[in-house]
Design an enzyme around this catalytic site. Sequence first.
Site, mmCIF file in Angstrom:
data_model
loop_
_atom_site.group_PDB
_atom_site.id
_atom_site.type_symbol
_atom_site.label_atom_id
_atom_site.label_comp_id
_atom_site.label_asym_id
_atom_site.label_seq_id
_atom_site.Cartn_x
_atom_site.Cartn_y
_atom_site.Cartn_z
ATOM 1 N N ARG A 1 40.019 41.049 35.509
ATOM 2 C CA ARG A 1 41.011 40.772 34.979
ATOM 3 C C ARG A 1 41.971 41.930 35.261
ATOM 4 O O ARG A 1 41.686 43.299 35.535
ATOM 5 C CB ARG A 1 40.993 40.577 33.702
ATOM 6 C CG ARG A 1 40.294 39.150 33.342
ATOM 7 C CD ARG A 1 41.106 38.124 33.605
ATOM 8 N NE ARG A 1 40.542 36.914 33.355
ATOM 9 C CZ ARG A 1 40.071 35.717 34.112
ATOM 10 N NH1 ARG A 1 39.839 36.366 35.198
ATOM 11 N NH2 ARG A 1 39.517 34.638 33.818
ATOM 12 N N HIS B 1 44.466 36.273 43.225
ATOM 13 C CA HIS B 1 43.676 35.793 42.011
ATOM 14 C C HIS B 1 42.640 34.621 42.884
ATOM 15 O O HIS B 1 42.793 33.364 42.417
ATOM 16 C CB HIS B 1 44.189 35.477 40.937
ATOM 17 C CG HIS B 1 43.284 35.458 39.601
ATOM 18 N ND1 HIS B 1 43.580 35.615 38.436
ATOM 19 C CD2 HIS B 1 41.953 34.900 39.725
ATOM 20 C CE1 HIS B 1 42.569 35.540 37.635
ATOM 21 N NE2 HIS B 1 41.387 35.073 38.400
#
Length: 311
Positions: free
Chosen positions: A226, A274
Amino acid sequence: MTIECPIYYEEESAQHWIDAFARQCPHLDVKDWQQIERPEDAHYGIVWRPSAEFFARFPNLKAVLNLGAGVDGILRHPQLPDSVEVIRLENAGMGAQMNEYFAYHVMHYHRHMDRYNTQQDNAQWQVFPGIPAKDFRVGILGLGELGSSVATCLQGLGYTLCGWSRSAKNLDGVKCYAGAEQLDQFLGQVDALCCLLPLTDSTRDILNKDNMSKLPKGAVIINAARGEHLVEEDLVELLNNGHLRGAVVDTLRTEPLPANNPLWKQPGLIITPHCAAQSWLQPSVEQIGNNIDAMLAGQRPSGVVERNRGY
Ligand code: NAP
């Protein structure tokens, strides 16, 4: 009897998920959350980044089944009721994708591809001495579903592996460290630091100047966990002062990264959008279907999140 399950998918239409549930789990009537006729009878919600209205519409939910592995977003949701179990995806095809992502980038540095790319920009022809894979040390932060898969894969490619987790682990061929007290020892022997931790209060900002400075000079960072694990300005400083040779980030504090963000132009930094591992339809639907069946049979599903520890 079919069981109506509302599905909420933030980014786009949930139709491809609805179709896959209809094919693979015909006893579950998975429907767009706004088309459920008796919301008070819905007990199992299937979600990706649900809105506040979703929780308001279904007052009798027992569980939400997340269409991803990371649950930091849903656990922070102000409308998530305390009584609702959160169930995450475990691997569901993501382990294989993470293996590829990390193998690709570890080899990029081990085989000097960053240096050859720079040389090509300057029309230079120079060979760097090769290093046996066993002399390139890879450390994995997080030895869960995905971290342990990557550790096993990279070990199979000949790299020397170590890993760090919260509780002590025993993984064949991987030197395992656990807990805050062993973090420094772990960091001191890592040439490529790979982050696959969940985002929790204990792991936020873990890739900070202090910790990244404990890596040997010339180490690289690969973060596919993250964005909030990494203090971006600390990374920039350590890249610019040469302590770090390079970094790969798949996740950022702001996503999508705005076009005018200077990180796009940062020397030594590779950015991917991502995409390291996606929730694939077939294994995800199978796992969610099995978990709903387990709960309907009064059994404990797999992948239940421990809300007090945050993953
Ligand atoms: P997981 O199975 O829950 O594993 C988490 C690992 O982190 C475990 O080994 C755990 O230790 C360790 N850990 C947690 N808190 C820690 C702490 N405070 N100190 C040390 N170790 C700690 O999670 P996963 O399925 O492997 O997924 C990891 C993360 O990858 C997800 O949370 C998500 O954010 C990210 N992800 C990213 C993408 C992408 O496309 N970029 C895709 C999927 C997932 P224990 O084993 O001792 O519990």
